[in-house]
Design a protein around this motif. Structure first.
Motif, short mmCIF file in Angstrom:
data_model
loop_
_atom_site.label_atom_id
_atom_site.label_comp_id
_atom_site.label_asym_id
_atom_site.label_seq_id
_atom_site.Cartn_x
_atom_site.Cartn_y
_atom_site.Cartn_z
N LYS A 80 0.91 -1.64 0.53
CA LYS A 80 0.07 0.04 0.41
C LYS A 80 0.53 1.19 -0.23
O LYS A 80 1.84 1.50 0.97
CB LYS A 80 -0.62 0.11 1.06
N ASP A 81 0.39 2.11 -0.93
CA ASP A 81 1.75 2.97 -1.12
C ASP A 81 0.69 4.59 -0.24
O ASP A 81 -0.20 4.08 0.61
CB ASP A 81 1.28 4.56 -2.20
N ILE A 82 1.12 5.03 0.54
CA ILE A 82 1.40 6.13 1.55
C ILE A 82 0.24 8.00 0.32
O ILE A 82 1.06 7.52 -0.58
CB ILE A 82 2.25 7.28 1.86
N SER A 83 -0.33 7.85 1.09
CA SER A 83 -1.80 8.60 -0.03
C SER A 83 -1.54 10.09 0.27
O SER A 83 -1.04 10.44 1.97
CB SER A 83 -3.04 8.00 1.00
N GLU A 84 -2.50 10.74 -0.01
CA GLU A 84 -2.25 12.26 0.45
C GLU A 84 -2.72 12.52 1.41
O GLU A 84 -2.61 13.66 2.55
CB GLU A 84 -2.53 13.53 -0.62
N LYS A 85 -4.29 11.80 2.04
CA LYS A 85 -4.64 11.80 3.34
C LYS A 85 -3.64 10.91 4.54
O LYS A 85 -3.70 11.92 5.64
CB LYS A 85 -6.05 10.89 3.04
N ASP A 86 -3.18 9.95 3.95
CA ASP A 86 -2.39 9.62 5.25
C ASP A 86 -1.20 10.75 5.49
O ASP A 86 -1.37 10.63 6.69
CB ASP A 86 -1.32 8.20 5.07
#
Length: 445
Positions: A2-8
């Motif tokens: 899983k990638d790091i999202s902008e929300k994260d």
């Protein structure tokens, strides 16, 4: 995965929670660095350079830009003995002499390891590990013993430092390039069906090239020499035609078989009261086997204290980079308050730091004193080999708490061992893999 999202990232940023108080701390850290901003003055006050048990050891030496701390520490324990016996001050034994023979022996040890693993896959973990660093500056006590038994020791005046002994990266780069070249040739010869005798003959020729490189970079070791000195009373002494062995026997006079390595490695795979060795770790073929007796910290410290009380300094190994400051010369887990600065915790125990590669034995120094309160230590005096510009003229003070957490090894005379410990040490050692944390070598500059 899983990638790091902008929300994260937005959530991470919200969690920083910059307040007026911690903004000042953040700015201080950015401007001064984490250690400068979190230095605990109380720890500095507590680490007093006064000790109830202390051995006078004179001027601190300097390994400079080399990883020979283990050699310097061992020769320091020898010269402490010589200084008292001969009444001479600030005398040094030749670290360059030991380095020369160590480099030659490590080169042979590597090439013999290559011959031993000719049928192992090149991409396998073992051969890859061997090729990662064919030789380097670091070492262990038992490796030093092997060198002294085979080659003796000499005064520094007989074989002084060279440019490359004090600044070893280029030396190591050249040697490792040549040794990897040799490894390729030996494995290729084996693939072509060459005999074992032919491979051994080529290996000897390769060692001739290594010897030549070492002579050009370090100088040629003396076979005989004269020893001249003037003691503290001004009396001149000269002895001629000494060999490195006769010099060691007469002026150092230690039976190195009496000194053994005691470790504290509290990991689940290393039971207390057992002995251990490490595969493919050493320098002199058929030299002294690396052997450690694993004990708890109270036992390790008790053995060191007994030797210090008897007026003899103690070689020891630790992870010197942790919670240490070269300027003030202090080793103490309370020296820097990282947890308060970040509002987070560092939870690993000593055993878990070893298991998860967060810590290992990186540096050898000498215990020259201890402060006892009601029979229990609260701080230790440490002789380093980084010159007089660090610490207190080169000496450090180490809290007992730091020793518990980051010290891994002491070398003591076996006379201090109880009957049970002697029996434990006499066991055949359990073999550890080459990449085990107890296979790490003291080499910090």
């Amino acid at each position: 995965m899983k990638d790091i999202s902008e929300k994260d990232i937005e959530k991470f940023a919200e969690g920083v929670d910059i307040t007026r108080e911690n903004k000042a701390l953040k700015d201080a850290i950015i401007a001064n660095g984490i250690n400068g901003a979190t230095l605990n003055n109380h720890a500095i006050v507590e680490m007093n350079y006064v000790f109830s048990e202390e051995i006078e050891t004179g001027k601190v030496v300097n390994q400079k830009k080399s990883g020979r701390c283990w050699i310097f520490a061992a020769l320091n324990t020898f010269r402490h003995r010589m200084s008292e016996k001969l009444n001479i001050k600030d005398f040094e034994l030749s670290q360059n002499y030991m380095m020369f023979w160590d480099k030659l022996e490590k080169s042979n040890f590597f090439l013999e390891s290559i011959l031993k693993t000719l049928d192992e896959p090149l991409e396998g973990r073992l051969v890859s590990w061997l090729l990662t660093q064919p030789q380097q500056d670091g070492g262990q006590w038992d490796m030093l013993v092997s060198l002294v038994k085979k080659y003796g020791v000499v005064p520094k005046q007989v074989m002084p430092e060279s440019y490359q002994s004090s600044d070893s990266p280029e030396l190591n780069s050249i040697l490792n390039a040549k040794l990897r070249d040799c490894a390729f040739v030996l494995r290729s010869m084996h693939q072509d069906g060459r005999t074992e005798h032919e491979l051994e003959e080529d290996k000897l020729n390769m060692l001739g090239d290594i010897y030549k490189i070492l002579v050009f970079l370090l100088g040629e070791p003396p076979k005989t020499f004269d020893f001249e000195y003037r003691n503290e009373k001004g009396k001149f002494h000269r002895e001629t035609k000494l060999t490195p062995h006769t010099f060691f026997e007469k002026y150092v006079g230690l039976d190195l078989d009496d000194y053994i390595s005691i470790i504290n490695a509290p990991t689940k795979d290393k039971s207390l009261g057992k002995t251990f060795t490490v595969k493919y770790l050493g320098n002199v073929i058929d030299g002294r086997q690396l052997k450690y007796l694993n004990v708890d910290m109270p036992t390790l410290k008790s053995l060191a204290i007994q030797q210090i009380k008897d007026g003899e300094t103690v070689w020891f190994g630790s992870d010197v980079a942790r919670y240490s400051d070269r300027k003030v010369g202090i080793l103490d887990p309370d020296l820097f308050d990282y947890e308060s600065a970040f509002g987070i915790r560092f939870n690993l125990t000593k055993a878990e730091r070893l298991d998860y590669k967060e810590s290992s034995l990186t540096h050898a120094m000498v215990l020259t004193g201890v402060n006892l309160v009601d029979g229990e230590p609260n701080r230790w005096k440490v002789e380093n080999s980084w010159g007089e510009d660090v610490g207190n003229k080169g000496y450090f003070v180490m809290s007992d708490k730091w020793m518990d957490e980051y010290a891994y090894q002491v070398v003591v005379h076996k006379k201090y061992l109880s009957k049970d410990l002697v029996e434990a040490y006499n066991q055949d050692p359990i073999e550890l893999q080459p990449w085990d944390p107890m296979g790490s070598l003291a080499l910090v500059k």
